[in-house]
Design a protein around this motif. Structure first.
Motif, PDB file in Angstrom:
ATOM      1  N   GLU A 172       0.844  -1.196   0.000  1.00 51.29           N
ATOM      2  CA  GLU A 172       0.000   0.000   0.000  1.00 51.29           C
ATOM      3  C   GLU A 172       0.882   1.250   0.000  1.00 51.29           C
ATOM      4  N   PRO A 173       0.783   2.098  -1.028  1.00 51.83           N
ATOM      5  CA  PRO A 173       1.574   3.334  -1.032  1.00 51.83           C
ATOM      6  C   PRO A 173       1.211   4.231   0.154  1.00 51.83           C
ATOM      7  N   ILE A 174       2.186   5.022   0.591  1.00 52.52           N
ATOM      8  CA  ILE A 174       1.967   6.022   1.632  1.00 52.52           C
ATOM      9  C   ILE A 174       2.103   7.393   0.988  1.00 52.52           C
ATOM     10  N   ASP A 175       1.085   8.211   1.130  1.00 54.43           N
ATOM     11  CA  ASP A 175       1.027   9.519   0.475  1.00 54.43           C
ATOM     12  C   ASP A 175       1.137  10.653   1.490  1.00 54.43           C
ATOM     13  N   VAL A 176       1.417  11.836   0.992  1.00 51.83           N
ATOM     14  CA  VAL A 176       1.408  13.057   1.797  1.00 51.83           C
ATOM     15  C   VAL A 176       0.005  13.663   1.738  1.00 51.83           C
ATOM     16  N   VAL A 177      -0.534  14.065   2.876  1.00 48.40           N
ATOM     17  CA  VAL A 177      -1.827  14.747   2.891  1.00 48.40           C
ATOM     18  C   VAL A 177      -1.641  16.142   3.484  1.00 48.40           C
ATOM     19  N   GLU A 188       0.156  17.269  -7.765  1.00 48.38           N
ATOM     20  CA  GLU A 188      -0.089  15.828  -7.800  1.00 48.38           C
ATOM     21  C   GLU A 188       1.020  15.073  -7.077  1.00 48.38           C
ATOM     22  N   THR A 189       2.252  15.594  -7.172  1.00 44.86           N
ATOM     23  CA  THR A 189       3.391  14.979  -6.503  1.00 44.86           C
ATOM     24  C   THR A 189       4.168  16.045  -5.748  1.00 44.86           C
ATOM     25  N   VAL A 190       4.999  15.598  -4.809  1.00 43.61           N
ATOM     26  CA  VAL A 190       5.803  16.515  -4.022  1.00 43.61           C
ATOM     27  C   VAL A 190       7.117  15.813  -3.689  1.00 43.61           C
ATOM     28  N   THR A 191       8.202  16.581  -3.569  1.00 42.81           N
ATOM     29  CA  THR A 191       9.506  16.014  -3.241  1.00 42.81           C
ATOM     30  C   THR A 191       9.797  16.198  -1.757  1.00 42.81           C
ATOM     31  N   PRO A 192      10.682  15.394  -1.196  1.00 36.40           N
ATOM     32  CA  PRO A 192      11.062  15.576   0.204  1.00 36.40           C
ATOM     33  C   PRO A 192      11.589  16.983   0.501  1.00 36.40           C
ATOM     34  N   GLN A 193      12.350  17.539  -0.430  1.00 37.48           N
ATOM     35  CA  GLN A 193      12.914  18.870  -0.209  1.00 37.48           C
ATOM     36  C   GLN A 193      11.825  19.932  -0.035  1.00 37.48           C
ATOM     37  N   GLU A 194      10.713  19.774  -0.736  1.00 39.80           N
ATOM     38  CA  GLU A 194       9.626  20.743  -0.632  1.00 39.80           C
ATOM     39  C   GLU A 194       8.873  20.636   0.691  1.00 39.80           C
ATOM     40  N   LEU A 195       9.147  19.591   1.437  1.00 39.10           N
ATOM     41  CA  LEU A 195       8.453  19.369   2.705  1.00 39.10           C
ATOM     42  C   LEU A 195       9.360  19.599   3.911  1.00 39.10           C
ATOM     43  N   ALA A 196      10.610  19.960   3.663  1.00 36.23           N
ATOM     44  CA  ALA A 196      11.615  19.995   4.730  1.00 36.23           C
ATOM     45  C   ALA A 196      11.248  20.925   5.875  1.00 36.23           C
ATOM     46  N   GLN A 197      10.549  22.014   5.608  1.00 34.76           N
ATOM     47  CA  GLN A 197      10.255  22.989   6.654  1.00 34.76           C
ATOM     48  C   GLN A 197       8.834  22.853   7.223  1.00 34.76           C
ATOM     49  N   GLU A 198       8.133  21.797   6.858  1.00 36.66           N
ATOM     50  CA  GLU A 198       6.757  21.626   7.330  1.00 36.66           C
ATOM     51  C   GLU A 198       6.714  21.111   8.775  1.00 36.66           C
ATOM     52  N   SER A 199       5.603  21.364   9.429  1.00 35.06           N
ATOM     53  CA  SER A 199       5.313  20.740  10.719  1.00 35.06           C
ATOM     54  C   SER A 199       4.542  19.443  10.437  1.00 35.06           C
ATOM     55  N   ARG A 263       1.335  12.464  -4.077  1.00 31.85           N
ATOM     56  CA  ARG A 263       2.252  11.338  -4.136  1.00 31.85           C
ATOM     57  C   ARG A 263       3.672  11.837  -3.886  1.00 31.85           C
ATOM     58  N   LEU A 264       4.411  11.068  -3.108  1.00 32.92           N
ATOM     59  CA  LEU A 264       5.764  11.465  -2.713  1.00 32.92           C
ATOM     60  C   LEU A 264       6.772  10.901  -3.699  1.00 32.92           C
ATOM     61  N   SER A 265       7.599  11.761  -4.288  1.00 26.82           N
ATOM     62  CA  SER A 265       8.627  11.306  -5.232  1.00 26.82           C
ATOM     63  C   SER A 265       9.993  11.358  -4.562  1.00 26.82           C
ATOM     64  N   GLY A 266      10.892  10.500  -5.032  1.00 26.98           N
ATOM     65  CA  GLY A 266      12.260  10.514  -4.531  1.00 26.98           C
ATOM     66  C   GLY A 266      12.489   9.668  -3.296  1.00 26.98           C
ATOM     67  N   VAL A 267      11.432   9.058  -2.762  1.00 24.27           N
ATOM     68  CA  VAL A 267      11.544   8.207  -1.571  1.00 24.27           C
ATOM     69  C   VAL A 267      10.621   7.010  -1.762  1.00 24.27           C
ATOM     70  N   ARG A 268      11.111   5.826  -1.389  1.00 24.02           N
ATOM     71  CA  ARG A 268      10.237   4.660  -1.413  1.00 24.02           C
ATOM     72  C   ARG A 268       9.259   4.794  -0.249  1.00 24.02           C
ATOM     73  N   ALA A 269       8.006   5.019  -0.574  1.00 22.32           N
ATOM     74  CA  ALA A 269       7.009   5.305   0.463  1.00 22.32           C
ATOM     75  C   ALA A 269       5.845   4.336   0.337  1.00 22.32           C
ATOM     76  N   ALA A 270       5.914   3.247   1.082  1.00 22.06           N
ATOM     77  CA  ALA A 270       4.830   2.259   1.065  1.00 22.06           C
ATOM     78  C   ALA A 270       4.965   1.372   2.291  1.00 22.06           C
ATOM     79  N   ARG A 271       3.863   0.709   2.625  1.00 22.73           N
ATOM     80  CA  ARG A 271       3.923  -0.296   3.671  1.00 22.73           C
ATOM     81  C   ARG A 271       3.472  -1.628   3.086  1.00 22.73           C
ATOM     82  N   LEU A 272       4.036  -2.701   3.602  1.00 24.10           N
ATOM     83  CA  LEU A 272       3.672  -4.051   3.206  1.00 24.10           C
ATOM     84  C   LEU A 272       2.800  -4.680   4.282  1.00 24.10           C
ATOM     85  N   TYR A 273       1.740  -5.331   3.851  1.00 21.68           N
ATOM     86  CA  TYR A 273       0.887  -6.093   4.757  1.00 21.68           C
ATOM     87  C   TYR A 273       1.419  -7.527   4.794  1.00 21.68           C
ATOM     88  N   ASP A 274       1.579  -8.073   5.991  1.00 20.83           N
ATOM     89  CA  ASP A 274       1.996  -9.463   6.169  1.00 20.83           C
ATOM     90  C   ASP A 274       0.958 -10.210   6.987  1.00 20.83           C
TER      91      ASP A 274
END
Length: 306
Positions: A172-177, A188-199, A263-274
């Motif tokens: 399951e992908p993990i997205d930024v909200v 539609e997408t965002v990079t980690p650098q664009e989020l660096a100063q967020e709370s 959607r987050l680009s530049g980082v593998r952002a997902a969780r696996l269900y086991d």
């Protein structure tokens, strides 16, 4: 379990409980025995095996290497006995039995309705409980459950081991909200650098969402400013929608209409269900039926995804 005469199989069950729970007192509580009776049965099993199964560990005792080895064999013996009982029940025409299932809350919300619908006419009775714990706690949960649905960061290793059998169920992908009025809301997408100063609003450590947030910190070189840690995604959504920060949320868990999903680009952002069980537990017909129902449910909810 009665404290009188015990069979070897019953003593193996006591040993397995000790391997799971770690103390004589916890085993006694789980099996409705006295601590003295638990100790007696473990000593009797050691005499039968001809080797020491316990050794001192401070004021407590722990399994020896031989004790750990026998606990693994106990899993196999008890699983075979449970499987035989279930198969005989089929010949008698009785229901295939009860399966205890632990699920993390957002996974339960996504999959459990489909699973229960699939099992409605199967003769298998699921007893489901929500357990919001990291993957490292799965071996402990298997002391009380037949099947555990857990989740991990997709870069993390499998939780399979000598006493845990795990099969991957879905990704399951993990997205930024962000709030609808946020400066990035129309993207539609965002990079980690664009989020660096967020709370950030995040979950407790040890869970996949927090693992992705740490990956963002690695990419940007900036430690994220986390204002709250909450494990209820619905609460996180409310706070994000009200403008109190941004968050990472698994794609199927996003419900709030006041959020924009990026959607987050530049980082593998997902969780696996086991799905985790005891080794060979899937040979028990009721457990196999439940595992199949989960796989069908996962296919249903992920059908058509990119």
């Amino acid at each position: 379990m009665q404290e009188g005469s015990f069979t070897s199989a019953e003593r193996l069950r006591v040993l397995r409980e000790f391997a799971d729970r770690g103390t004589v007192a916890r085993v006694a509580e789980a099996l409705s025995m006295t601590p003295s009776a638990v100790s007696q049965q473990l000593k009797a099993l050691a005499r039968e095996a001809g080797v020491a199964l316990l050794e001192p560990d401070g004021r407590r005792v722990r399994l020896t290497d031989a004790g750990h080895a026998l606990a693994i064999r106990a899993d196999e013996v008890l699983a075979a006995m449970d499987r035989a009982a279930a198969e005989m029940a089929l010949y008698r025409g009785s229901p295939r039995g009860q399966v205890r299932v632990a699920l993390f809350p957002s996974g339960a919300a996504l999959l459990l309705p489909h699973v229960l619908a699939a099992l409605a006419e199967s003769g298998v009775d699921i007893v489901a409980r929500d357990e919001d714990v990291p993957p490292t706690a799965v071996p402990r949960l298997l002391a009380d459950y037949d099947v555990v649905l857990t989740h991990r960061d997709e870069r993390a290793g499998s939780i399979s081991g000598p006493r845990v059998a795990a099969q991957q169920l879905m990704r399951e992908p993990i997205d930024v909200v962000v709030a609808r009025g946020h400066r990035l809301a129309d993207r539609e997408t965002v990079t980690p650098q664009e989020l660096a100063q967020e709370s950030w609003l995040s979950v407790r450590g040890g869970f996949p969402v927090d693992d992705v947030l740490r990956s963002i910190a690695t990419v940007t070189g900036v430690q994220p400013r986390i204002t709250q840690r909450l494990n209820d995604f619905s609460v996180i959504e409310e706070l994000v929608a009200a403008g109190h920060g941004v968050a990472l949320i698994p794609r199927h868990a996003v419900r709030h209409p006041g959020l924009a999903v990026l959607r987050l680009s530049g980082v593998r952002a997902a969780r696996l269900y086991d799905l985790a069980t005891r080794p060979h537990a899937e040979r028990r017909p009721a457990v196999a039926t439940v595992l199949d129902a989960f796989h069908t449910a996962a296919h249903t909810v992920t059908a058509g995804e990119c």
